[in-house]
Design an enzyme around this catalytic site. Structure first.
Site, mmCIF file in Angstrom:
data_model
loop_
_atom_site.group_PDB
_atom_site.id
_atom_site.type_symbol
_atom_site.label_atom_id
_atom_site.label_comp_id
_atom_site.label_asym_id
_atom_site.label_seq_id
_atom_site.Cartn_x
_atom_site.Cartn_y
_atom_site.Cartn_z
ATOM 1 N N THR A 3 -2.777 -4.096 13.055
ATOM 2 C CA THR A 3 -2.968 -3.086 12.114
ATOM 3 C C THR A 3 -3.038 -3.831 10.674
ATOM 4 O OG1 THR A 3 -2.640 -1.306 12.815
ATOM 5 C CG2 THR A 3 -3.261 -0.987 10.589
ATOM 6 N N GLY A 49 -3.251 8.845 -1.752
ATOM 7 C CA GLY A 49 -1.875 7.863 -1.357
ATOM 8 C C GLY A 49 -1.773 7.499 -0.965
ATOM 9 N N LEU A 74 -4.335 -11.340 16.864
ATOM 10 C CA LEU A 74 -3.029 -10.746 16.439
ATOM 11 C C LEU A 74 -2.306 -10.703 15.528
ATOM 12 C CD1 LEU A 74 -1.136 -14.137 18.648
ATOM 13 C CD2 LEU A 74 -1.951 -12.035 20.138
ATOM 14 N N GLY A 75 -1.467 -9.544 15.613
ATOM 15 C CA GLY A 75 -1.493 -9.994 14.337
ATOM 16 C C GLY A 75 -1.354 -7.943 13.647
ATOM 17 N N GLY A 115 -3.385 10.339 5.780
ATOM 18 C CA GLY A 115 -2.415 10.062 6.728
ATOM 19 C C GLY A 115 -2.373 9.227 8.508
ATOM 20 N N GLY A 173 -4.332 -5.775 22.735
ATOM 21 C CA GLY A 173 -5.582 -5.910 23.455
ATOM 22 C C GLY A 173 -7.184 -6.416 21.820
ATOM 23 N N ARG A 174 -7.034 -6.429 21.326
ATOM 24 C CA ARG A 174 -7.298 -6.586 20.192
ATOM 25 C C ARG A 174 -7.757 -7.937 20.167
ATOM 26 N NH1 ARG A 174 -7.060 -3.968 15.176
ATOM 27 N NH2 ARG A 174 -5.403 -2.525 15.243
ATOM 28 N N HIS A 177 13.731 -15.982 -19.760
ATOM 29 C CA HIS A 177 13.077 -15.557 -20.549
ATOM 30 C C HIS A 177 11.515 -16.630 -20.622
ATOM 31 C CE1 HIS A 177 12.180 -13.768 -25.093
ATOM 32 N NE2 HIS A 177 11.858 -14.708 -25.146
HETATM 33 P P1 FAD Z 1 0.229 -1.967 14.086
HETATM 34 O O1 FAD Z 1 -0.001 -3.385 13.252
HETATM 35 O O2 FAD Z 1 -0.570 -1.256 13.874
HETATM 36 O O3 FAD Z 1 0.042 -3.240 15.704
HETATM 37 C C1 FAD Z 1 -0.127 -2.210 16.917
HETATM 38 C C2 FAD Z 1 -0.353 -3.447 17.759
HETATM 39 O O4 FAD Z 1 -0.757 -2.840 18.889
HETATM 40 C C3 FAD Z 1 -2.318 -3.095 16.961
HETATM 41 O O5 FAD Z 1 -2.659 -4.451 16.964
HETATM 42 C C4 FAD Z 1 -3.447 -2.824 18.524
HETATM 43 O O6 FAD Z 1 -4.259 -3.110 19.384
HETATM 44 C C5 FAD Z 1 -1.738 -3.050 20.081
HETATM 45 N N1 FAD Z 1 -1.960 -2.089 20.991
HETATM 46 C C6 FAD Z 1 -1.599 -0.377 21.119
HETATM 47 N N2 FAD Z 1 -1.540 -0.670 21.902
HETATM 48 C C7 FAD Z 1 -1.530 -1.551 22.844
HETATM 49 C C8 FAD Z 1 -2.349 -1.830 24.871
HETATM 50 N N3 FAD Z 1 -1.406 -0.082 24.918
HETATM 51 N N4 FAD Z 1 -2.038 -2.695 24.978
HETATM 52 C C9 FAD Z 1 -2.058 -4.239 23.814
HETATM 53 N N5 FAD Z 1 -2.016 -3.738 22.594
HETATM 54 C C10 FAD Z 1 -1.964 -2.832 21.977
HETATM 55 N N6 FAD Z 1 1.713 -1.833 4.986
HETATM 56 C C11 FAD Z 1 2.922 -2.544 4.393
HETATM 57 O O7 FAD Z 1 3.994 -2.415 4.607
HETATM 58 N N7 FAD Z 1 2.409 -3.726 3.336
HETATM 59 C C12 FAD Z 1 0.814 -2.944 3.426
HETATM 60 O O8 FAD Z 1 0.496 -3.339 1.648
HETATM 61 C C13 FAD Z 1 -0.115 -2.247 3.375
HETATM 62 N N8 FAD Z 1 -0.965 -1.630 3.960
HETATM 63 C C14 FAD Z 1 -2.196 -1.108 4.464
HETATM 64 C C15 FAD Z 1 -3.655 -1.136 4.592
HETATM 65 C C16 FAD Z 1 -4.364 -0.459 5.083
HETATM 66 C C17 FAD Z 1 -5.875 -0.168 5.052
HETATM 67 C C18 FAD Z 1 -3.308 0.087 6.475
HETATM 68 C C19 FAD Z 1 -4.240 1.634 7.248
HETATM 69 C C20 FAD Z 1 -1.937 0.378 6.954
HETATM 70 C C21 FAD Z 1 -1.517 -0.450 5.664
HETATM 71 N N9 FAD Z 1 -0.380 -0.837 5.768
HETATM 72 C C22 FAD Z 1 0.692 -1.740 4.951
HETATM 73 C C23 FAD Z 1 0.667 -0.729 7.373
HETATM 74 C C24 FAD Z 1 1.513 -1.179 7.839
HETATM 75 O O9 FAD Z 1 -0.478 -2.152 8.396
HETATM 76 C C25 FAD Z 1 1.911 -0.799 9.508
HETATM 77 O O10 FAD Z 1 2.788 -0.301 8.900
HETATM 78 C C26 FAD Z 1 1.824 -1.445 10.293
HETATM 79 O O11 FAD Z 1 0.879 -2.707 10.576
HETATM 80 C C27 FAD Z 1 2.685 -1.271 11.204
HETATM 81 O O12 FAD Z 1 3.138 -2.382 12.400
HETATM 82 P P2 FAD Z 1 3.049 -2.284 13.898
HETATM 83 O O13 FAD Z 1 3.428 -3.506 14.108
HETATM 84 O O14 FAD Z 1 4.177 -1.330 14.416
HETATM 85 O O15 FAD Z 1 1.594 -1.737 14.015
HETATM 86 P P1 NAI Z 2 -0.807 8.803 2.580
HETATM 87 O O1 NAI Z 2 0.175 9.593 3.108
HETATM 88 O O2 NAI Z 2 -0.235 7.393 1.608
HETATM 89 O O3 NAI Z 2 -1.131 10.025 1.615
HETATM 90 C C1 NAI Z 2 -1.565 10.784 2.222
HETATM 91 C C2 NAI Z 2 -2.522 11.623 0.939
HETATM 92 O O4 NAI Z 2 -3.378 12.794 1.128
HETATM 93 C C3 NAI Z 2 -1.138 12.796 0.601
HETATM 94 O O5 NAI Z 2 -0.961 12.488 -0.247
HETATM 95 C C4 NAI Z 2 -1.203 14.541 1.327
HETATM 96 O O6 NAI Z 2 -1.026 15.369 0.444
HETATM 97 C C5 NAI Z 2 -3.334 14.212 1.395
HETATM 98 N N1 NAI Z 2 -3.635 15.239 1.711
HETATM 99 C C6 NAI Z 2 -2.964 15.372 3.085
HETATM 100 N N2 NAI Z 2 -4.098 16.063 3.849
HETATM 101 C C7 NAI Z 2 -5.050 16.464 2.985
HETATM 102 C C8 NAI Z 2 -6.422 16.990 2.695
HETATM 103 N N3 NAI Z 2 -6.229 18.271 3.949
HETATM 104 N N4 NAI Z 2 -6.701 17.140 1.155
HETATM 105 C C9 NAI Z 2 -6.939 16.224 1.175
HETATM 106 N N5 NAI Z 2 -5.301 15.533 0.933
HETATM 107 C C10 NAI Z 2 -5.042 15.633 1.727
HETATM 108 O O7 NAI Z 2 -1.270 7.926 3.609
HETATM 109 P P2 NAI Z 2 -2.411 7.076 3.514
HETATM 110 O O8 NAI Z 2 -3.168 7.036 2.340
HETATM 111 O O9 NAI Z 2 -3.959 7.408 4.766
HETATM 112 O O10 NAI Z 2 -1.214 6.194 4.478
HETATM 113 C C11 NAI Z 2 -1.338 5.758 5.609
HETATM 114 C C12 NAI Z 2 -0.353 4.891 5.792
HETATM 115 O O11 NAI Z 2 -0.298 3.757 6.290
HETATM 116 C C13 NAI Z 2 0.688 5.232 4.744
HETATM 117 O O12 NAI Z 2 2.360 5.747 5.154
HETATM 118 C C14 NAI Z 2 1.214 3.999 4.293
HETATM 119 O O13 NAI Z 2 2.624 3.714 4.509
HETATM 120 C C15 NAI Z 2 0.593 2.776 4.601
HETATM 121 N N6 NAI Z 2 -0.056 2.368 3.725
HETATM 122 C C16 NAI Z 2 0.984 1.784 3.028
HETATM 123 C C17 NAI Z 2 0.702 0.613 1.802
HETATM 124 C C18 NAI Z 2 1.864 -0.538 0.915
HETATM 125 O O14 NAI Z 2 2.359 -0.466 1.188
HETATM 126 N N7 NAI Z 2 0.932 -1.098 -0.157
HETATM 127 C C19 NAI Z 2 -1.004 0.700 2.289
HETATM 128 C C20 NAI Z 2 -2.175 1.602 3.763
HETATM 129 C C21 NAI Z 2 -1.321 1.772 4.067
#
Ligand code: FAD
Ligand code: NAI
Length: 462
Positions: A41, A178, A38-39, A268, A34-35, A441
């Protein structure tokens, strides 16, 4: 009505990787997204844009702090915020465009629009209904709301708003220590914002190795980030573009407030399955909205599967990708499999933090006997030369068999270094196997070898 072997709903790392694998294995495949691009989140508002911002600000930090000492003179660069956002946007479009190219190359059809499942075997997109032998839910996750905190994506933002702020805030409050809070908090801290992180627990990054948590928090403090620990945020209020964050300290229930130009809510994410019609067709979900699946990613309805953030397990792009590949292989009659014991996690701050397998805390709880080999980057020649001596590699191995059970790294390139340990774990290697492998090294990876040596007879350089 078009007919396919597989229709995948969602084009994030789970969906698009699954689609490519399905096509490679000869299945006629379509993806509903729907976005506008592609790609999912990850590419649009997650992994990729956040890493671009982390890279740019890390370069700035390096110039500000280390250039003079290396004899590189001249003024530190100043920040052109609009250009930095353009660079981030270009990085996104290069990557999302890349997926579009791969779809064309693999003859995968993009069904543009939001999809729903009126019944098993059918997917509705807008006015059109398509048929498929297999339907895969890969709809990802969304920001989990926090009571009392209303996101307006201007003053109180989620990670999405934080990636496109109109200007760099002077004061930023991050709710949640987090992954998102610390990565994006670091970005704005390096850009000059006063960043205060308010965390509910008494430690940062829940689930991480305890020693890493402490070292990591100390390093972030040294970089200028402030922490208020054991604090439950109650509410945010916005007046004239300024926010007030109210929180209660858990130890004594005392109430406090903080003022900020920008508040980032990072407490979260939760599975996103809205509008699919899962309840109506009987696809079971948990109380938290996760789609229930068996070991082969099958839901409670025959022919409907789910992968990625919307099912159980860590919400990570590479976990979603691996599930996508494994499911495609299962659907093509092969034996797809994901080893959930060896999924690395990386935090892309400076320095990076990376982990795989068990923590000491988890092993203690299981009552297992283990040994620890630890090596500080201060003993690594390359790290010292590159101002990266802070941090360590820690390898945990079974006390009797020496088999590697987990590894935790905080230091330079931790996110890359972790993978030799992942491969070793996949092959069931012992710490001695790593220790006996010649490492070039001077490289950071010698610190991994030294930590492996430290599991038995001891490291050389510490
Ligand atoms: P998503 O990537 O969420 O994709 C789902 C897609 O489905 C979306 O494009 C959405 O528009 C589409 N969709 C939903 N419902 C419908 C529908 N009904 N019809 C059509 N399309 C639909 N993970 C890492 O491993 N490394 C990182 O560095 C990392 N950094 C992150 C940073 C941030 C700020 C955030 C928010 C997340 C990060 N993550 C990271 C987490 C990672 O983005 C997700 O784990 C990953 O995108 C999950 O992939 P997915 O395919 O399950 O879903
Ligand atoms: P998170 O689960 O990593 O961290 C949330 C933090 O908020 C925890 O430390 C928790 O104790 C705290 N918290 C919860 N309720 C609170 C409250 N009421 N007041 C204060 N603190 C509170 O979630 P986050 O950072 O939002 O990331 C979401 C997901 O995205 C993660 O599960 C992560 O796997 C994914 N992600 C992965 C990245 C990576 O792999 N580098 C980068 C960014 C996101």
């Amino acid at each position: 009505m078009a007919s396919y072997d597989v229709i995948i709903i969602g084009s994030g790392p789970g969906g698009y990787v699954c689609a490519i694998r399905c096509a490679q294995l000869g299945l006629k495949t379509a993806v509903v997204e729907g976005r506008e691009t592609l790609g999912g989140t990850c590419l649009n508002v997650g992994c990729i844009p956040s890493k671009a911002m982390l890279h740019a600000t890390e370069m700035l930090d390096e110039a500000e702090h280390n250039f003079a000492e290396m004899g590189l003179k001249g003024k530190s660069p100043s920040v052109d915020w609009a250009q930095m956002l353009k660079y981030k946007d270009k990085t996104i479009s290069q990557n999302t465009g890349g997926i579009e190219f791969l779809f064309k190359k693999n003859k995968i059809e993009w069904l543009k629009g939001w999809g729903s499942i009126p019944e098993a075997g059918k997917v509705k997109v807008g006015e059109d209904t398509h048929e498929a032998k297999h339907i895969i839910i890969a709809t990802g996750s969304e920001v989990a709301p926090l009571k009392g905190v209303e996101i307006d994506e201007e003053t109180v933002v989620s990670s999405t708003g934080a990636l496109e702020l109109k200007k760099i805030p002077k004061k930023m409050v991050v709710i949640g220590a987090g992954v998102i809070g610390l990565e994006l908090g670091s970005v704005y801290s390096r850009l000059g914002a006063e960043v205060t992180v308010v965390e509910f627990l008494d430690h940062i990054t829940p689930g991480q190795d305890g020693e890493v948590q402490k070292t990591f928090q100390r390093m972030l403090k040294k970089q200028g980030m402030e922490f208020i620990m054991g604090a439950a945020v109650q509410s945010t209020t916005v007046k004239n573009g300024k926010a007030t964050v109210a929180y209660k300290l858990r130890k004594d229930d005392s109430e406090h407030t903080l003022e900020a130009d920008t508040v980032l809510l990072a407490t979260g994410r939760r599975p996103y399955t809205e509008g699919l019609g899962l309840k109506e067709i009987g696809v079971e979900t948990t109380d938290r909205g996760m789609v229930k699946t068996d070991d082969n990613f099958a839901t409670s309805v025959k022919g409907i599967y789910a992968i990625g953030d919307c099912i159980a397990g860590p919400m990570l792009a590479h976990k979603a990708e691996d599930e996508g590949m494994a499911l495609a292989e299962i659907l093509a009659g092969q034996k797809g499999h994901v080893n959930y014991g060896v999924i690395p996690g990386v935090i892309y701050t400076h320095p990076e933090v990376a982990a795989v397998g068990k923590t000491e805390e988890a092993l203690k709880e299981e009552g297992r006997k283990y040994k620890v080999g630890k090596f500080p980057f201060m003993g690594n020649a390359r790290a010292k030369a590159n101002f990266s001596g802070d941090g360590f590699v820690k390898i945990i191995a079974d006390a009797e068999t020496d088999r590697i059970l987990g590894a935790h790294i905080i230091g330079p390139m931790a996110g890359d270094l972790i993978h030799e340990i992942c491969v070793a774990m996949e092959f069931g290697a012992a710490a001695e196997d790593l220790a006996r492998t010649c490492h070039a090294h001077p490289t950071y990876s010698e610190a991994v070898r030294e930590a492996a040596l430290a599991c038995n007879d001891g490291p050389i350089h510490a």
